[in-house]
Design a protein around this motif. Sequence first.
Motif, PDB file in Angstrom:
ATOM      1  N   TRP A 101       0.833  -1.206   0.000  1.00  0.00           N
ATOM      2  CA  TRP A 101       0.000   0.000   0.000  1.00  0.00           C
ATOM      3  C   TRP A 101       0.868   1.257   0.000  1.00  0.00           C
ATOM      4  CZ3 TRP A 101      -4.878   1.911  -0.418  1.00  0.00           C
ATOM      5  CH2 TRP A 101      -5.096   3.203   0.049  1.00  0.00           C
ATOM      6  N   HIS A 105       0.899   0.505  -4.713  1.00  0.00           N
ATOM      7  CA  HIS A 105       0.654  -0.618  -5.611  1.00  0.00           C
ATOM      8  C   HIS A 105      -0.534  -1.479  -5.192  1.00  0.00           C
ATOM      9  CE1 HIS A 105       5.198  -0.488  -6.816  1.00  0.00           C
ATOM     10  NE2 HIS A 105       4.512   0.531  -7.303  1.00  0.00           N
ATOM     11  N   LEU A 106      -1.380  -0.975  -4.292  1.00  0.00           N
ATOM     12  CA  LEU A 106      -2.530  -1.741  -3.805  1.00  0.00           C
ATOM     13  C   LEU A 106      -3.770  -0.860  -3.818  1.00  0.00           C
ATOM     14  CD1 LEU A 106      -3.334  -4.524  -2.445  1.00  0.00           C
ATOM     15  CD2 LEU A 106      -3.089  -3.317  -0.252  1.00  0.00           C
ATOM     16  N   ALA A 107      -4.883  -1.405  -4.332  1.00  0.00           N
ATOM     17  CA  ALA A 107      -6.130  -0.636  -4.406  1.00  0.00           C
ATOM     18  C   ALA A 107      -7.318  -1.490  -3.976  1.00  0.00           C
ATOM     19  CB  ALA A 107      -6.359  -0.121  -5.823  1.00  0.00           C
ATOM     20  N   THR A 361      -0.518  -7.744 -12.920  1.00  0.00           N
ATOM     21  CA  THR A 361      -1.576  -7.261 -12.026  1.00  0.00           C
ATOM     22  C   THR A 361      -2.314  -8.453 -11.427  1.00  0.00           C
ATOM     23  OG1 THR A 361      -1.874  -5.223 -13.305  1.00  0.00           O
ATOM     24  CG2 THR A 361      -3.677  -5.884 -11.854  1.00  0.00           C
ATOM     25  N   LEU A 389      -9.338  -6.687  -3.672  1.00  0.00           N
ATOM     26  CA  LEU A 389      -8.027  -6.044  -3.723  1.00  0.00           C
ATOM     27  C   LEU A 389      -7.403  -6.256  -5.091  1.00  0.00           C
ATOM     28  CD1 LEU A 389      -6.630  -7.196  -0.253  1.00  0.00           C
ATOM     29  CD2 LEU A 389      -7.461  -4.899  -0.839  1.00  0.00           C
ATOM     30  N   MET A 391      -3.625  -5.515  -7.069  1.00  0.00           N
ATOM     31  CA  MET A 391      -2.235  -5.262  -6.690  1.00  0.00           C
ATOM     32  C   MET A 391      -1.327  -5.332  -7.909  1.00  0.00           C
ATOM     33  SD  MET A 391       0.101  -7.546  -4.060  1.00  0.00           S
ATOM     34  CE  MET A 391       0.343  -8.869  -5.277  1.00  0.00           C
ATOM     35  N   VAL A 395      -0.995  -0.536 -10.914  1.00  0.00           N
ATOM     36  CA  VAL A 395      -2.219  -0.164 -10.193  1.00  0.00           C
ATOM     37  C   VAL A 395      -2.110   1.269  -9.678  1.00  0.00           C
ATOM     38  CG1 VAL A 395      -3.592  -0.660  -8.123  1.00  0.00           C
ATOM     39  CG2 VAL A 395      -2.762  -2.536  -9.560  1.00  0.00           C
ATOM     40  N   GLY A 397      -2.712   2.884  -7.030  1.00  0.00           N
ATOM     41  CA  GLY A 397      -2.988   2.589  -5.635  1.00  0.00           C
ATOM     42  C   GLY A 397      -2.912   3.811  -4.751  1.00  0.00           C
ATOM     43  N   THR A 400      -8.884   4.330  -2.736  1.00  0.00           N
ATOM     44  CA  THR A 400      -9.900   3.291  -2.869  1.00  0.00           C
ATOM     45  C   THR A 400     -10.817   3.621  -4.030  1.00  0.00           C
ATOM     46  OG1 THR A 400     -11.420   4.407  -1.342  1.00  0.00           O
ATOM     47  CG2 THR A 400      -9.839   2.852  -0.381  1.00  0.00           C
ATOM     48  N   PHE A 467      -8.752   1.907 -11.704  1.00  0.00           N
ATOM     49  CA  PHE A 467      -7.787   1.479 -10.679  1.00  0.00           C
ATOM     50  C   PHE A 467      -6.509   0.908 -11.284  1.00  0.00           C
ATOM     51  CE2 PHE A 467     -11.018  -2.000 -10.945  1.00  0.00           C
ATOM     52  CZ  PHE A 467     -10.206  -3.012 -11.441  1.00  0.00           C
TER      53      PHE A 467
END
Length: 468
Positions: A101, A105-107, A361, A389, A391, A395, A397, A400, A467
């Motif tokens: 996160w 790189h995380l959404a 991804t 999620l 990743m 992404v 990220g 949200t 995203f």
Amino acid sequence: MQRRQWLKFTGGTLAGALGLGGLGSLLHTPVQAQAGYKALVCVFLYGGNDGLNTIVPTDTTRYNQYANVRGSLALPRTSLVSLGSSGYGLHPAMTALESVWNQGHLAPVFNVGPLYAPMTKTEYRNAPANSSLIPDALFSHSDQQLLWEAASTSAMARTGWGGRAAETLATANPVISVGGNGRFGLSTLAAPLVLPGPGATFGLEGLENTGWAPVGTRKTAIDALYAGSHPNALLNAYMSQQRDAFAMSDRLGALVKTTPSDANASAAINLAFAPLISNGSITSGLGQQLYQVAKLIEGRATVRGERQIFFASLGGFDTHGNQIGSSSTVGEHARLLGILAQAMACFHQAMLNLGLGQNVTLFTQSDFGRTFKPNNSAGTDHAWGNHHLVMGGAVAGGTTYGSYPELVLGGPDDVGVQSWELHGRWIPKIGVDQYAATLLRWFGASDTQLDTILPNLRNFSQRQLGFV
């Protein structure tokens, strides 16, 4: 496959034994190579993951709403893994994803589920029983797994959206599964290529090149059997498939079998998966699957193709009871989310180590979400919309996507009205088609191809969620 199974199938089912069922499995005609390698990795959480305890709001008003309804299942706000200024936190078992996160790189994507078209609570309540607006067999494990994997609202769907994507985009391989033979990878003519875990033999036991003359003689005879042609078109296609299956196992066998302790193991991948390696083996099932995917991505020249779709899975999320555990035991949900987070984090680090972070991804799917209101067994029951999620280095990220449901029983997002049905089963705000289309557009699908792969997508004005 054991020798006795080989004898049972009379030497004629290598393709089926390798998970290559369907006469078109290896008969894809690759399009001209697209610019740059890309891979999609689906991780399906079988059983219905409790998204409400996976991603929890942290602002005072909504956290209090959450805690008041969740009661003993509510996670302490101070225990949540911070997602910065987003206003949300992850389950405390998912600390391995905090660095992902922080890298951007995380959404999280909120309240996704099977939908024919956008739908309000009023439309849901007023729809006739046979309305096309209502997905088939809501709240049923097998049916909702199928609808997610197929990106459909019909339980009669025969193909998966991953399989249709591979077919429509004419990828060099069908969907490559390390997590079983799910509907996700099935197309009109091809089944997914199902691979075993690290250390396993990919091919038929007893026919490896050991140097023992009788084995060589047997293999030569089988090759000769399938080398010819036949006037029957169906039999000719079958023979061609067998040849392709032998060639595939010869090409991929050594790569599939490699374990972390082997001399030819990738140092970059081993370094990333070090938290999960003990005595030369990966300690979790999902970790083994994603380690296998990482090897296949690194060995993409051997696997072949500039576009690859992978499928992995983790089961056990049907947490009807003892979801949280006690002061002396870790609850099943925490255990599973810990496995998921650690395997995801190791996989992402492997992609970074290989210089492929932007090219891969990973995303989650699951049967459905779970009820906001706990049941009488310290667990949760089947619901509808769920949080997921996404990743990867590509992404977008650090934020949200979508709308978190209003945390009110009987509110605008809850299907229930009468007191007996107020459980908090959220009507999705995002359809599976929109979720899949966003991933596939990044993967290289055109709008026309997306409409072929995802027939319900044309019912949504917002086709891309942004995203990735």
